[in-house]
Scaffold this motif. Structure first.
Motif, mmCIF file in Angstrom:
data_model
loop_
_atom_site.group_PDB
_atom_site.id
_atom_site.type_symbol
_atom_site.label_atom_id
_atom_site.label_comp_id
_atom_site.label_asym_id
_atom_site.label_seq_id
_atom_site.Cartn_x
_atom_site.Cartn_y
_atom_site.Cartn_z
ATOM 1 N N TYR A 113 0.837 -1.206 0.000
ATOM 2 C CA TYR A 113 0.000 0.000 0.000
ATOM 3 C C TYR A 113 0.872 1.256 0.000
ATOM 4 O O TYR A 113 0.561 2.251 -0.659
ATOM 5 C CB TYR A 113 -0.910 -0.014 1.223
ATOM 6 N N LYS A 114 1.970 1.205 0.742
ATOM 7 C CA LYS A 114 2.888 2.346 0.819
ATOM 8 C C LYS A 114 3.650 2.534 -0.493
ATOM 9 O O LYS A 114 3.900 3.674 -0.930
ATOM 10 C CB LYS A 114 3.873 2.124 1.972
ATOM 11 N N MET A 115 4.018 1.431 -1.158
ATOM 12 C CA MET A 115 4.880 1.502 -2.335
ATOM 13 C C MET A 115 4.107 1.748 -3.637
ATOM 14 O O MET A 115 4.675 2.259 -4.605
ATOM 15 C CB MET A 115 5.690 0.209 -2.462
ATOM 16 N N LEU A 149 10.187 -7.704 0.042
ATOM 17 C CA LEU A 149 9.467 -6.462 -0.234
ATOM 18 C C LEU A 149 10.030 -5.319 0.609
ATOM 19 O O LEU A 149 10.208 -4.196 0.107
ATOM 20 C CB LEU A 149 7.977 -6.656 0.052
ATOM 21 N N LEU A 150 10.315 -5.584 1.869
ATOM 22 C CA LEU A 150 10.926 -4.576 2.729
ATOM 23 C C LEU A 150 12.295 -4.170 2.189
ATOM 24 O O LEU A 150 12.653 -2.984 2.171
ATOM 25 C CB LEU A 150 11.054 -5.118 4.153
ATOM 26 N N SER A 151 13.053 -5.145 1.733
ATOM 27 C CA SER A 151 14.363 -4.870 1.152
ATOM 28 C C SER A 151 14.243 -4.000 -0.098
ATOM 29 O O SER A 151 15.035 -3.075 -0.312
ATOM 30 C CB SER A 151 15.072 -6.185 0.823
ATOM 31 N N LEU A 152 13.242 -4.280 -0.928
ATOM 32 C CA LEU A 152 13.017 -3.477 -2.129
ATOM 33 C C LEU A 152 12.610 -2.043 -1.772
ATOM 34 O O LEU A 152 13.022 -1.086 -2.446
ATOM 35 C CB LEU A 152 11.941 -4.125 -3.001
ATOM 36 N N LEU A 153 11.820 -1.882 -0.739
ATOM 37 C CA LEU A 153 11.438 -0.545 -0.292
ATOM 38 C C LEU A 153 12.670 0.247 0.137
ATOM 39 O O LEU A 153 12.832 1.419 -0.222
ATOM 40 C CB LEU A 153 10.437 -0.628 0.857
ATOM 41 N N LEU A 154 13.551 -0.392 0.886
ATOM 42 C CA LEU A 154 14.779 0.270 1.328
ATOM 43 C C LEU A 154 15.676 0.591 0.134
ATOM 44 O O LEU A 154 16.330 1.639 0.096
ATOM 45 C CB LEU A 154 15.521 -0.622 2.330
ATOM 46 N N LEU A 155 15.701 -0.313 -0.843
ATOM 47 C CA LEU A 155 16.483 -0.069 -2.055
ATOM 48 C C LEU A 155 15.915 1.126 -2.814
ATOM 49 O O LEU A 155 16.660 1.980 -3.311
ATOM 50 C CB LEU A 155 16.476 -1.312 -2.947
ATOM 51 N N GLN A 156 14.594 1.185 -2.920
ATOM 52 C CA GLN A 156 13.938 2.301 -3.607
ATOM 53 C C GLN A 156 14.284 3.633 -2.935
ATOM 54 O O GLN A 156 14.435 4.663 -3.611
ATOM 55 C CB GLN A 156 12.422 2.078 -3.616
ATOM 56 N N PHE A 160 20.965 1.525 0.798
ATOM 57 C CA PHE A 160 21.523 0.315 0.205
ATOM 58 C C PHE A 160 22.026 -0.695 1.237
ATOM 59 O O PHE A 160 21.813 -1.897 1.091
ATOM 60 C CB PHE A 160 22.643 0.683 -0.770
ATOM 61 N N VAL A 161 22.709 -0.238 2.249
ATOM 62 C CA VAL A 161 23.252 -1.155 3.243
ATOM 63 C C VAL A 161 22.131 -1.843 4.024
ATOM 64 O O VAL A 161 22.145 -3.062 4.221
ATOM 65 C CB VAL A 161 24.210 -0.415 4.200
ATOM 66 N N CYS A 162 21.158 -1.056 4.467
ATOM 67 C CA CYS A 162 20.010 -1.641 5.185
ATOM 68 C C CYS A 162 19.266 -2.626 4.290
ATOM 69 O O CYS A 162 18.820 -3.692 4.743
ATOM 70 C CB CYS A 162 19.071 -0.537 5.653
ATOM 71 N N SER A 163 19.138 -2.279 3.024
ATOM 72 C CA SER A 163 18.474 -3.165 2.070
ATOM 73 C C SER A 163 19.213 -4.487 1.959
ATOM 74 O O SER A 163 18.599 -5.562 1.913
ATOM 75 C CB SER A 163 18.393 -2.481 0.702
ATOM 76 N N ALA A 164 20.554 -4.429 1.927
ATOM 77 C CA ALA A 164 21.359 -5.647 1.825
ATOM 78 C C ALA A 164 21.243 -6.507 3.080
ATOM 79 O O ALA A 164 21.224 -7.738 3.001
ATOM 80 C CB ALA A 164 22.818 -5.272 1.569
#
Length: 396
Positions: A113-115, A149-156, A160-164
């Motif tokens: 919903y957020k993305m 999905l959470l990782s993709l949100l952080l990437l967006q 980058f580090v948190c996403s990884a």
């Protein structure tokens, strides 16, 4: 998601959970597992007993799953009294486990919903379609789907580090997120023209920390247990390799060689992954389609028929949906998956021609998904896009 929608969603999921553990617990008295499937949850309960018995996972108690779910399987036992009878104890376990998975489904819908753009936010609620809901309640694949999905949100958001880190946790939940790491690296490299070594280090250290207890308590033998188990699994008839083998045996009287046959399809599962390092990904939309392009063949060419893997793709498909045909295709994929399993599987049998037909439908749908993702990813491969240089200073 506003307070009103949040309350409605929470009440809807609670209602579904209460129905599943009460009126629908015995599947309305029919032999088809329409709502409740104890098979996999029974395995989870068995693998999680290491906590109650004071044993060590992989060394003392077998588990074919990575570390994160193996630890997760023990979580319901924290709330179940030790003197509970076996039958009632399992009922409590499955009840708590399904509740936990519905929590992750709520998180997945909230992230979607957020993305999603405002005019398409309603698509997030398609995670309540029959197959997605069924496999959420009865399996644990919604957890890696949520983490990806959470990782993709952080990437967006270019964190980058948190996403990884989150992708590393997802990888030790189900191994498929590892295939997405080259996409992440390529996306960052396109913007900064240098390889983000901190992403690689964050991903690697996260995985190492998660597997460290297994290495320390059981050594390499314990660590390899799930990998060796899956390497030795056979071919399911409803999978593409199974369907091709069946056709060759019955139409051409040719029996495919085992190890070589497995090897060819294993290569096809991951063949496209390295190419993502050579593409210039300028937008998050291209990243999204690359993720779908990698995961769809991975599921398509697998010799294991695991309909719950639909949950890996559903959030990404919903994010990538642009047209009415996209939405209808997603609905068809979900509904046809549910009709294949549990309906066709239980009613006609897993070796029936009806099940093979449903397997073929899944093959066609996944092929269509991969082709569409390829077209929309706007792939332009070049050696100049390969990340070879060292990183410069950056905010990430």
């Amino acid at each position: 998601m506003g307070l009103k929608r949040t309350i409605v969603l929470v009440l809807a999921l609670l209602t579904i959970w209460i129905l599943c553990i009460s009126l629908l617990r015995e599947n309305l008295g029919v032999s088809i597992r329409l709502f409740n499937d104890d098979y996999d949850r029974g395995i989870y309960a068995s693998h999680g007993e290491w906590y109650r018995k004071g044993e060590v996972p992989y060394r003392d108690v077998f588990s074919e799953y990575p570390q994160v779910p193996t630890y997760l399987f023990a979580l319901p036992y924290f709330l179940i009294p030790g003197d509970t009878g076996e039958l009632f104890g399992y009922y409590l376990y499955s009840t708590l486990f399904s509740f936990l998975m519905l929590v992750f489904l709520f998180g997945t819908i909230a992230l979607l919903y957020k993305m999603l753009p405002e005019r398409r936010r309603w698509l997030a609620f398609l995670m309540l379609l029959p197959a997605s809901l069924y496999f959420t309640v009865n399996r644990f694949d919604i957890l890696p789907a949520f983490l990806c999905l959470l990782s993709l949100l952080l990437l967006q958001r270019r964190q980058f580090v948190c996403s990884a880190v989150v992708l590393g946790i997802a990888t030790l939940t189900k191994w498929y997120p590892l295939l997405l790491l080259p996409i992440y690296l390529s996306y960052d490299y396109t913007a900064r023209r240098c390889l983000n070594w901190r992403m690689i280090l964050a991903f690697g250290l996260t995985c190492l920390i998660i597997i460290a207890p297994t290495l320390l308590t059981g050594g390499l033998d314990a660590l390899l247990v799930p990998y060796l188990f899956h390497a030795g699994r056979g071919v399911d008839m409803a999978s593409l390799p199974g369907l091709v083998a069946f056709a060759m045996e019955n139409w051409f009287n040719v029996t495919p060689a085992g190890p070589l046959w497995f090897g060819v399809f294993t290569i096809l599962q991951v063949l496209i992954v390295p190419f993502s390092l050579f593409d210039r990904m300028d937008t998050f939309d291209e990243v999204l389609h690359w993720c779908i392009l990698i995961l769809a063949p991975f599921v398509l060419f697998s010799r294991i028929y695991s309909p719950q893997w639909l949950l890996w793709l559903m959030p990404m498909l919903l994010l990538a949906a642009r047209t009415r045909k996209d939405i209808l295709g997603i609905i068809f994929y979900d509904v046809s998956t549910y009709l294949a399993f549990p309906v066709t599987w239980d009613f006609f049998g897993h070796l029936s021609w009806e099940m093979k037909l449903m397997g073929l439908v899944t093959v066609v749908v996944l092929t269509g998904i991969a082709i569409l993702a390829y077209r929309r990813a706007r792939i332009h491969l070049s050696l100049n896009n390969f990340p070879l240089t060292f990183p410069t200073r950056s905010k990430t």
